[in-house]
Write a protein that holds these residues in place. Structure first.
Motif, short mmCIF file in Angstrom:
data_model
loop_
_atom_site.label_atom_id
_atom_site.label_comp_id
_atom_site.label_asym_id
_atom_site.label_seq_id
_atom_site.Cartn_x
_atom_site.Cartn_y
_atom_site.Cartn_z
N GLY A 254 19.30 78.46 -8.57
CA GLY A 254 18.08 78.86 -7.89
C GLY A 254 16.81 78.76 -8.69
O GLY A 254 15.90 79.59 -8.52
N ALA A 255 16.68 77.73 -9.54
CA ALA A 255 15.46 77.58 -10.34
C ALA A 255 14.68 76.33 -9.97
O ALA A 255 13.86 75.84 -10.74
CB ALA A 255 15.81 77.54 -11.83
N THR B 232 15.18 89.80 -13.56
CA THR B 232 16.18 90.34 -12.64
C THR B 232 16.29 89.51 -11.37
O THR B 232 17.17 89.74 -10.54
CB THR B 232 15.85 91.79 -12.26
OG1 THR B 232 14.54 91.84 -11.67
CG2 THR B 232 15.87 92.69 -13.49
N ASP B 233 15.40 88.52 -11.22
CA ASP B 233 15.38 87.70 -10.03
C ASP B 233 14.79 86.33 -10.39
O ASP B 233 13.94 86.23 -11.28
CB ASP B 233 14.53 88.36 -8.94
CG ASP B 233 14.59 87.61 -7.63
OD1 ASP B 233 13.69 86.76 -7.40
OD2 ASP B 233 15.52 87.82 -6.85
N GLN B 234 15.21 85.29 -9.69
CA GLN B 234 14.73 83.95 -10.00
C GLN B 234 13.23 83.79 -9.79
O GLN B 234 12.61 82.90 -10.37
CB GLN B 234 15.47 82.90 -9.17
CG GLN B 234 16.92 82.70 -9.57
CD GLN B 234 17.86 83.55 -8.73
OE1 GLN B 234 17.50 84.64 -8.28
NE2 GLN B 234 19.08 83.06 -8.51
N SER C 80 14.14 81.99 -20.13
CA SER C 80 14.39 83.20 -19.35
C SER C 80 15.89 83.49 -19.37
O SER C 80 16.72 82.58 -19.42
CB SER C 80 13.93 83.04 -17.90
OG SER C 80 12.54 82.83 -17.82
N ARG C 81 16.21 84.79 -19.29
CA ARG C 81 17.60 85.22 -19.29
C ARG C 81 17.82 86.21 -18.16
O ARG C 81 16.99 87.09 -17.92
CB ARG C 81 17.95 85.87 -20.63
CG ARG C 81 19.39 86.40 -20.75
CD ARG C 81 19.59 87.15 -22.06
NE ARG C 81 20.97 87.57 -22.26
CZ ARG C 81 21.49 88.70 -21.79
NH1 ARG C 81 20.72 89.53 -21.08
NH2 ARG C 81 22.75 89.01 -22.02
N MET C 82 18.97 86.08 -17.48
CA MET C 82 19.26 86.98 -16.37
C MET C 82 20.75 87.30 -16.32
O MET C 82 21.58 86.42 -16.51
CB MET C 82 18.83 86.34 -15.04
CG MET C 82 18.96 87.27 -13.84
SD MET C 82 18.18 86.60 -12.36
CE MET C 82 19.50 85.56 -11.74
N ALA C 83 21.07 88.58 -16.07
CA ALA C 83 22.46 88.96 -15.84
C ALA C 83 22.88 88.43 -14.47
O ALA C 83 22.23 88.70 -13.46
CB ALA C 83 22.59 90.48 -15.89
N TRP C 84 23.95 87.63 -14.46
CA TRP C 84 24.43 87.06 -13.19
C TRP C 84 25.55 87.89 -12.59
O TRP C 84 25.70 87.98 -11.37
CB TRP C 84 24.88 85.62 -13.42
CG TRP C 84 25.19 84.92 -12.15
CD1 TRP C 84 26.42 84.64 -11.63
CD2 TRP C 84 24.25 84.43 -11.20
NE1 TRP C 84 26.31 84.01 -10.41
CE2 TRP C 84 24.97 83.87 -10.13
CE3 TRP C 84 22.84 84.40 -11.15
CZ2 TRP C 84 24.35 83.29 -9.02
CZ3 TRP C 84 22.22 83.83 -10.06
CH2 TRP C 84 22.98 83.28 -9.02
N ASN C 85 26.37 88.50 -13.48
CA ASN C 85 27.41 89.44 -13.06
C ASN C 85 28.43 88.83 -12.09
O ASN C 85 28.90 89.49 -11.16
CB ASN C 85 26.78 90.68 -12.44
CG ASN C 85 25.89 91.42 -13.42
OD1 ASN C 85 26.23 91.53 -14.61
ND2 ASN C 85 24.75 91.91 -12.97
#
Length: 355
Positions: free
Chosen positions: A203-204, A314-316, A324-329
């Motif tokens: 989603g980027a 926390t969101d795209q 950028s870094r995001m927890a995908w879980n």
């Protein structure tokens, strides 16, 4: 003793860079998946020796498939990206593969779209050809089982974080699947995926990199064999930040590798520093030779790594360059349902479950 050079090329090196940082270094990573995929197709009778295998590639897979076809007595035809260089085209020709190349194009999405259209044109003309579908068929997971076993022996695969480009999902995704399938079922393995800006996979697509989309770790079209539910964390890394990682990796550790390796190294260092109790292993899919002019000749432009840190999002919608870094879980695929990949155990007309 190896029976063919492809077997030697496909065997990676495990290199410990420090107490908790390990590099899984390939000469050409996709040889692993191409060899195993072609062997499986032959063993199951989907193709026969002498048949023509067809696919599209931006470079590495073209070489890998040509080697696999040479090894198993197959014909090979490649629809190449604008990024395929003269050196590779020459090797393909001598190996007996035929190839064609898209006209120069600055838009990677258009380049990929044209390659897929051309594949369908060729299949209409030659229905007897077998399309390998490297971006869509999970048969390409098969070759990573033995590599996962080797990693498990070397690291224990407990408290292990695997970092690497998502790409088609066949490398990082397969390694995570096989490593998590430990005999005792207790393996603690986290998977960190690396993506370029502009990639639709997580989603980027709304964020453009002014340099390039890093080929091989992301895509401007949906890839059906990416299993999003395998990934714990995502890093989006720009060309400039990946360049800095590649230069630092060579300068600090004498490891000469490609641009996606620089991105993975950057992410791996960050994950190592966040979790001092874990061992972090990152993938180096290829050598740095084809990046001499675009990356290594620009070493004086490289940002010192201490000056780089990811923005936690926390969101795209919050994504921003250079990192950028995001927890995908281990969440499902983003976006409309038609972008969601199939489950691993029912992947294609000829491949069932490999795990």
């Amino acid at each position: 003793m190896d029976q063919h050079i492809a077997e030697a090329i496909g065997r990676p090196d495990l290199i410990r860079l420090d107490d908790r940082l390990v590099c899984l270094r390939f000469e050409t990573m996709k040889v692993v998946s191409a060899l195993a995929a072609v062997r499986h197709l032959l063993d199951t009778g989907v193709v026969r020796r002498g048949d023509t295998l067809l696919d599209s590639s931006s470079g590495i897979y073209a070489y890998a498939l040509a080697l696999a076809c040479h090894r198993h007595g197959m014909r090979c035809h490649i629809v190449g990206s604008t990024t395929v260089d003269h050196t590779l085209r020459t090797q393909l020709s001598i190996l007996g593969a035929t190839s064609e190349q898209m006209e120069p194009c600055s838009d990677l999405k258009l380049d990929q779209k044209r390659r897929v259209e051309r594949i369908h044109e060729i299949l209409a003309e030659h229905p007897e050809y077998h399309w390998m579908r490297q971006y869509h068929d999970d048969i390409h997971y098969l070759g990573y089982r033995a590599i996962a076993d080797r990693i498990r022996e070397a690291t224990g695969a407990d408290g292990l974080t695997v970092v690497g480009g998502v790409g088609s999902g066949a490398s990082t995704g397969a390694l995570a699947r096989y490593l998590r399938a430990a005999p005792d079922g207790q393996a603690d393995v986290e998977l960190v995926g690396v993506q370029p800006y502009g990639s639709v996979t997580f989603g980027a697509e709304h964020v453009a990199d002014p340099e390039i989309i890093i080929a091989g770790i992301g895509s401007s079209i949906p890839f059906e064999n990416v299993s999003h539910e395998l990934y714990d964390t995502l890093h989006w890394i720009s060309f400039d930040a990946a360049l800095a990682g590649s230069i630092d990796l060579l300068r600090r550790h004498a490891l000469f590798a490609g641009l996606s390796t620089g991105a993975g190294y950057l992410a791996a260092r960050h994950e190592r520093d966040r979790a001092p109790e874990r061992t972090v292993l990152f993938l180096a899919p290829d050598t740095g030779h084809r990046y001499i002019d675009t990356v290594y000749a620009r070493h004086h432009e490289a940002t010192p790594l201490p000056d780089l840190a990811p923005r936690e999002v926390t969101d795209q919608s919050e994504l921003t360059l250079p990192w950028s870094r995001m927890a995908w879980n281990r969440a499902a695929a983003p976006g409309p349902s038609d972008r969601r990949p199939p489950r691993l155990a029912g992947l294609s007309s000829h491949s069932k479950s490999f795990l």
